[in-house]
Design an enzyme around this catalytic site. Structure first.
Site, PDB file in Angstrom:
ATOM      1  N   SER A   1       0.774  -1.441   0.123  1.00 16.79           N
ATOM      2  CA  SER A   1       0.039  -0.010  -0.005  1.00 16.79           C
ATOM      3  C   SER A   1       0.737   1.149   0.154  1.00 16.79           C
ATOM      4  CB  SER A   1      -0.867  -0.010   1.258  1.00 16.79           C
ATOM      5  OG  SER A   1      -0.134  -0.119   2.576  1.00 16.79           O
ATOM      6  N   GLY A   2       2.000   1.235   0.174  1.00 25.98           N
ATOM      7  CA  GLY A   2       2.921   2.358   0.243  1.00 25.98           C
ATOM      8  C   GLY A   2       3.310   2.632  -1.213  1.00 25.98           C
ATOM      9  N   TYR A   3       3.957   3.662  -1.572  1.00 28.46           N
ATOM     10  CA  TYR A   3       4.346   4.088  -2.892  1.00 28.46           C
ATOM     11  C   TYR A   3       5.179   3.300  -4.004  1.00 28.46           C
ATOM     12  CZ  TYR A   3       2.415   8.801  -1.623  1.00 28.46           C
ATOM     13  OH  TYR A   3       1.234   9.705  -1.252  1.00 28.46           O
TER      14      TYR A   3
ATOM     15  N   CYS B   1      16.945   5.740  -3.870  1.00 25.09           N
ATOM     16  CA  CYS B   1      16.487   6.465  -4.943  1.00 25.09           C
ATOM     17  C   CYS B   1      17.589   7.641  -5.176  1.00 25.09           C
ATOM     18  CB  CYS B   1      15.090   7.192  -4.932  1.00 25.09           C
ATOM     19  SG  CYS B   1      14.623   8.146  -3.245  1.00 25.09           S
TER      20      CYS B   1
END
Lengths: 344, 344, 344, 344
Positions: free
Chosen positions: B10-12, B147
């Site tokens: 459910s996270g990004y 990232c």
């Protein structure tokens, strides 16, 4: 100097009040309360006030009497404590929705619960100077205004005042709003990654501010449809209504000009050239202006009347300070002179 | 079909994985877990997946064995359950930071606590195909990539690979990031009204992703300075470094072209005309590209090397799927063909 | 492979077509013309196409015959050259407004000038598959769709199709739009410093796309009020109308579901929980979806019907490719599978 | 009242000057010129000035002598007309880059052409009060300041003034800027659809404002790397440099505090809690503040020094008015009291 304190100073409305009152020439700010930020410098929460004040947020329990007491709490608090607050401030200006509606039954209908202090409702004047300037001069208790209600009421004001509206026809008001409207607390939907870039019609019917439009404009058939857009400050109300038969564009000019002339913070924006031909909230950030515009389809009588405001100013703290100026007999525009920025 | 499940869907990062895996030609998604959204349709949390899948979020306790298990939990979870997860998936790809660093002492230095499963660190391959393509082909356990580390590593890769960097000189990397980087949970500072319009240098030194740059690029003196800007997806790393004496622009072209030629998702952006002359993250939204650019001051040897990525794709889920493709012997670009949008 | 060329490939609609056609499994793109960018690589103008194609913009005078010719010029060009274009492409799909209206008199009324090729108007099918799927299968000439008209038409479609609308009552459609709608050329008002943060109601009445709603929905009393907001891609149409007496919410569910079931790119978004409860354009960027929602005030019969689209996709290039798929007998969704991104 | 006129009043710098001068207690604005908007009301171009003034843009040929003449033209105009302007204003304040550099050879090196009035360069004082307060009190001719140079200079000022900088090490300044910096004219890249959402490093080396940093800070090795982000007003300069051996955080506090104490518009922002812990331009919109912050890596001596300003205020018109106050013996902060907004 006249003394003033703010209960609930860490929210957005409270912060805007602090900005205005700290630079107001006749006001000395005594206290600003906040339970969640108790003991912090005001400028740590409202960073624009750095180097302006060394005030710290204090405990509501420590409040001392002042000339003007501002209430900037979340809705539903003030009505439970109004008797106590009345002992702390001879004049009270509430920014919340607790005392906006005159009729307890109407309040219950829109807010879904009985009012905790119904006997106080009639003592409050609705705090929009463009509607109640004369009463405000003698008022001790003044309510806040809903930001969406304010944009809607001012979009309709010239039409209602000049009696140009065909009230047998419903009024549809499309209201577009920025993210500061939901308050400093935020919610799942206000996370930047979810809230950025939105055009989100979060409420088609039934927004509570509708009640203020019904009460103040004396219209029965009116709906507010709310759409969130990517902006921090600002409300644009676009009202769709029908004018009475025979009403022409020149009649509208007359009606709108009358309102603009009577009110220092109302301007008409209706240009034939340039980039800024219609009212836009972005250039109103920080100002107390309400910019009005309109277009009439003379064939059908369909009028589109537009009002742009800064929700935290004309829609909250700005109108509150304007009310204070009137209540205390000062020039109405005192401390509200900021003209806004371009570009922004 | 190869089966896959996601722990923490459910996270990004998990949502982006779901998007990629649901349209991947060789993958059947079996489960996606979420405690906070248990029982909800996946498309209620990730609205882009509406009409794509009727999958609901399930309880991690109900996980059944699959061919590939993706871990997309918050940092610090996976290392406590890795033994259990290894029984559920013969191949594991973690998106979090749990297994990125090889050396337990280095991990402790940067994460401030002992690693819970240090013996597993050496079993994981660092999941950036541009650095470890050959190893990935034989790997069973692959770590995620930071990232910001990815944008930084790829900005430095041509220089390091061609041995053009003067390592006696420190490398300063200015990283600008969008709001999705902080995850779906948000915090006080991610409220739209506070996060919109920012240029906020929230970390001058010490960002944890620095460790990944040190490990993978073998540079000792390197700092990441992090600045949040008004964007949802995207990272731009601007690396300032010094090249060895005598290195000229033509040498750089050669080094950058070599990297672009070897890697299907690396492009050089260095144009003399048009609007898009340099790498920009906005046009990479949803793509797995890393766009590289550079400028050299030949007098001083100061090089500015730039890398733009989508933090949720090349910086997370995209690289993870690219790794999966390599691990399973599929074409490296399978399921990662989206080219991005213009304008956006 | 079926061959296709695009006249006018450097604008936003042309760029989106290029993106779709270059990755379409049955299409080979032969030429894309541009006078202003003649000889430049396509990816220099549309940077998302870098590493996708080495195509350069060519001179319209060099066009060779193809199976499908797309016209993506500014309005008013195609009608002057249609005879010539008909020799170059056995099938023509126009994205501009030249061939959208069936009646030359109606065209003249809305566009303020006589049509240059009125005899061609009847040969074109209006290019929205949700309205003309059957005709499109046999069509050789297909018009583009107005993006605002498309959002408006699809917001009204379930109501019109199920005959639920009280047509004695006017339909007011509030359309909110992003900046890509004004095209790649820009103007004084599209400068970022002026266009950022806007809520700008730039047209209260008379937008030309109104004519397409009148024609396709067979409604006489309809107005489009246009408001620009801070977004690049996306249109949200919020239609206010009145349903026939007795129409209830369950009737609306039935009508909307029927449309969603018949059309692969139509979805209903009407949730009770989560962040994304209503149609929102931002999650549709790059997709061909039209998301529909509605709310009914059963007391007054006032319905608010909402449609969100990406103006460059469902409102332009996406519908054009969908039409092409139908014209050529391919699966309707071919090449239009991108699901969109979250968050974005 | 002191009289003032503005040559070039329709640009962004000119507009900001008009806003400040129209509300300045000691100034009467006589004329504002604009060729492109000749005869238009000032408020049609700068809509924030509606209801503030009925002034119209006039022809430069009609200028009459005033006490203070402001030049707000594009770069390169003023140097050709300075003799004539000197007859119109006994005091001249230029906002452009024509008279910022002292040395004609240095000007030619950075601007690529000979200066048209080199004998005037030495007559101008560089218009940043934080650097030249004493000289400004006696100056008749004051230059403008580059906005990026100002953020950079003020980021370095505490270090240079306290002689803490190791000048053998180069200074890398990463400057992030909003879209108003490119002026009111705009260009292809400033179209909202292209400029929104950017992180665009448009200049790695060689920005002309670098020359002002070299001149004013007496540093030889300094580079400005420019990145455009999605914001209208604001500059953030993040300077990376090396301090002398032994310099510790406490020494930096002392140096920064000294500068903040001496300058009414300089503030230190370095908080341990809250959302606004570091300097951020967004809360400075419309204010004349320069907010400073810093972080030191004591091991390496790497300092990150940060300065945030509003490019149109402290970086242009605000500093110009501050200079005027000093030149005319008024309180330095007169007319510059706006505190900025939160949220925004």
């Amino acid at each position: 100097m006249t003394t003033a304190s703010i209960i609930g100073g860490s929210g957005y409305g409270g912060g805007e009040l602090l900005r205005l009152l700290l630079s107001h020439p006749h006001i000395e700010v005594k206290q600003a309360t906040s339970r969640s930020h108790l003991g912090e410098y005001v400028y740590q929460v409202h960073p624009n006030l750095r180097k302006q004040t060394q005030l710290k947020f204090s405990d509501p329990a420590t409040l001392e009497p002042v000339d003007v007491l501002f209430l900037a709490q979340p809705h539903g608090q003030a009505q439970h404590h109004i008797e106590q607050y009345a002992k702390l401030g001879s004049k009270i200006i509430d920014l919340a929705a607790d005392f906006r509606l005159r009729d307890p039954a109407f309040y219950e209908q829109w807010y879904g619960e009985k009012h905790a202090a119904p006997e106080w409702l009639a003592r409050f004047v609705y705090g929009l100077p463009e509607l109640h300037r004369a009463e405000l001069a003698n008022a001790n208790y003044v309510s806040g205004v809903g930001c969406n209600a304010t944009a809607s009421n001012l979009a309709l004001l010239p039409l209602v005042k000049a009696d140009l509206l065909d009230k047998s026809f419903p009024v549809f008001i499309e209201v577009k709003v920025g993210s500061s409207e939901s308050g400093a607390e935020g919610n799942a939907g206000s996370h930047h990654a979810e809230r950025a870039n939105v055009i989100r019609t979060f409420s088609a019917f039934g927004h509570r501010h509708t009640a203020e439009v019904m009460q103040e404009m004396c219209v029965e058939q009116v709906s507010l449809t709310m759409t969130a857009v990517d902006l921090v400050r600002g409300v644009l109300a676009t009202a769709h209504a029908k004018v009475k038969p025979g009403v022409a564009t020149k009649d509208l000019w007359k009606a709108y000009r009358a309102v603009a002339n009577e009110n220092p913070f109302v301007r008409i924006v209706k240009e034939q050239r340039g980039i800024y031909r219609v009212p836009e909230p972005k250039i109103l950030a920080g100002t107390n202006y309400a910019d009005l515009g309109f277009e009439l389809d003379e064939d059908s009588g369909h009028i589109v009347s537009i009002c742009a405001i800064d929700n935290l100013m004309k829609g909250a703290a700005g109108s509150a300070v304007q009310c204070m100026n009137l209540m205390l007999g000062w020039a109405e525009t005192t401390g509200l002179e900021f003209t806004g920025l371009h570009p922004i």
